[in-house]
Design an enzyme around this catalytic site. Structure first.
Site, PDB file in Angstrom:
ATOM      1  N   ASP A  12       1.073  -1.578  -0.061  1.00 53.06           N
ATOM      2  CA  ASP A  12       0.205   0.311   0.338  1.00 53.06           C
ATOM      3  C   ASP A  12       1.115   1.280   0.035  1.00 53.06           C
ATOM      4  OD1 ASP A  12      -2.089   1.473   0.088  1.00 53.06           O
ATOM      5  OD2 ASP A  12      -1.706   1.805   2.820  1.00 53.06           O
ATOM      6  N   ASP A  14      -0.129   4.753   0.854  1.00 52.88           N
ATOM      7  CA  ASP A  14      -0.019   6.117   2.034  1.00 52.88           C
ATOM      8  C   ASP A  14      -0.294   5.255   3.207  1.00 52.88           C
ATOM      9  OD1 ASP A  14      -0.595   8.266  -0.488  1.00 52.88           O
ATOM     10  OD2 ASP A  14      -3.030   7.560  -0.510  1.00 52.88           O
TER      11      ASP A  14
END
Length: 247
Positions: A12, A14
């Site tokens: 992922d 952020d």
């Protein structure tokens, strides 16, 4: 852990690679609280202030339109869906999401972004091991963030919110975007690692049957990430680099 047990790693973005989750949190808070405080805003429901707890419960890790829908539903607020082109002053689900996106892009352009040092350390280590890497992000802004952080050459594939929409892939907590990324780098899901800081993202990795799902606790909480399906939870990706490499 022994990285030799795996064929690929999916990140992922952020909150895992870059601290842009904080920018997203501020943008969401500004947008929702302006809407909730507006006496002329339609939709009824509970208008008490939006908080960080709302972010982690309803928004974190999800495609932005889904995040708006889920938060509004939690407050009993009903708005029309609207269209992708709705301006930020449109009282629609997509209008609110687009307003949040405009705020995020302004902050990114003004301030730039630097990756977490521990995340860069892990990226360096995995490059030495020649493991294929990909980013799987609900954000449509993922390519711009990776470019701004100077990491565009680190990842063989980027599955952003825009890619998911174009291919008709449901967002997290569904596993489809992670499965697609594994296909793009040519790795079986059973030998692929997922790194996620959001409960919805950990749930996606667990639902997809990935070889290892690692939670990165940037605020969601170790217990919540473990309940969602993380086999291992760390506070920084440097913990996943052998001690002799960190020296």
């Amino acid at each position: 852990m022994d990285w030799a047990d795996y064929d690929a790693v999916l990140f992922d973005l952020d909150g895992v690679v870059t601290p842009t989750a904080e920018v997203h949190m501020r943008a969401w808070s500004q947008m929702f609280n302006d809407f909730l405080a507006d006496p002329a805003a339609p939709g009824g429901g509970d208008r008490s202030p939006y908080t960080d707890a709302d972010y982690f419960a309803h928004v974190d890790g999800k495609p932005r339109y889904d995040g708006v829908r889920d938060f509004l539903a939690s407050r009993g607020i009903t708005l029309p869906e609207g269209s992708d082109g709705d301006a930020g002053d449109a009282a629609t689900v997509r209008g609110l999401a687009n307003l949040k996106n405009e705020d995020f892009n302004r902050v990114l352009e003004r301030d730039g972004v630097e990756a977490f040092p521990g995340s860069v350390l892990l990226l360096d280590h995995l490059r030495e091991l020649d493991l294929p890497l990909a980013v799987v992000s609900s954000s449509r802004n993922a390519p711009a963030v990776i470019e701004a952080a100077g990491l565009a050459d680190r990842f063989r594939a980027v599955v952003s919110g825009a890619v998911a929409e174009d291919r008709g892939l449901p967002g997290k907590p569904a596993p489809d975007t992670f499965v697609h990324a594994a296909e793009l780098v040519g790795a079986p899901v059973a030998r692929t690692v997922v790194l996620e800081d959001a409960v919805s993202g950990v749930e996606a990795g667990a639902a997809g049957g990935f070889g290892l799902v690692i939670g990165v606790d940037r605020g969601a909480g170790r217990e919540a990430l473990t309940r969602a399906g993380a086999s291992l939870v760390v506070s920084d990706l440097a913990e996943l680099v052998p001690a002799e490499v960190r020296r």
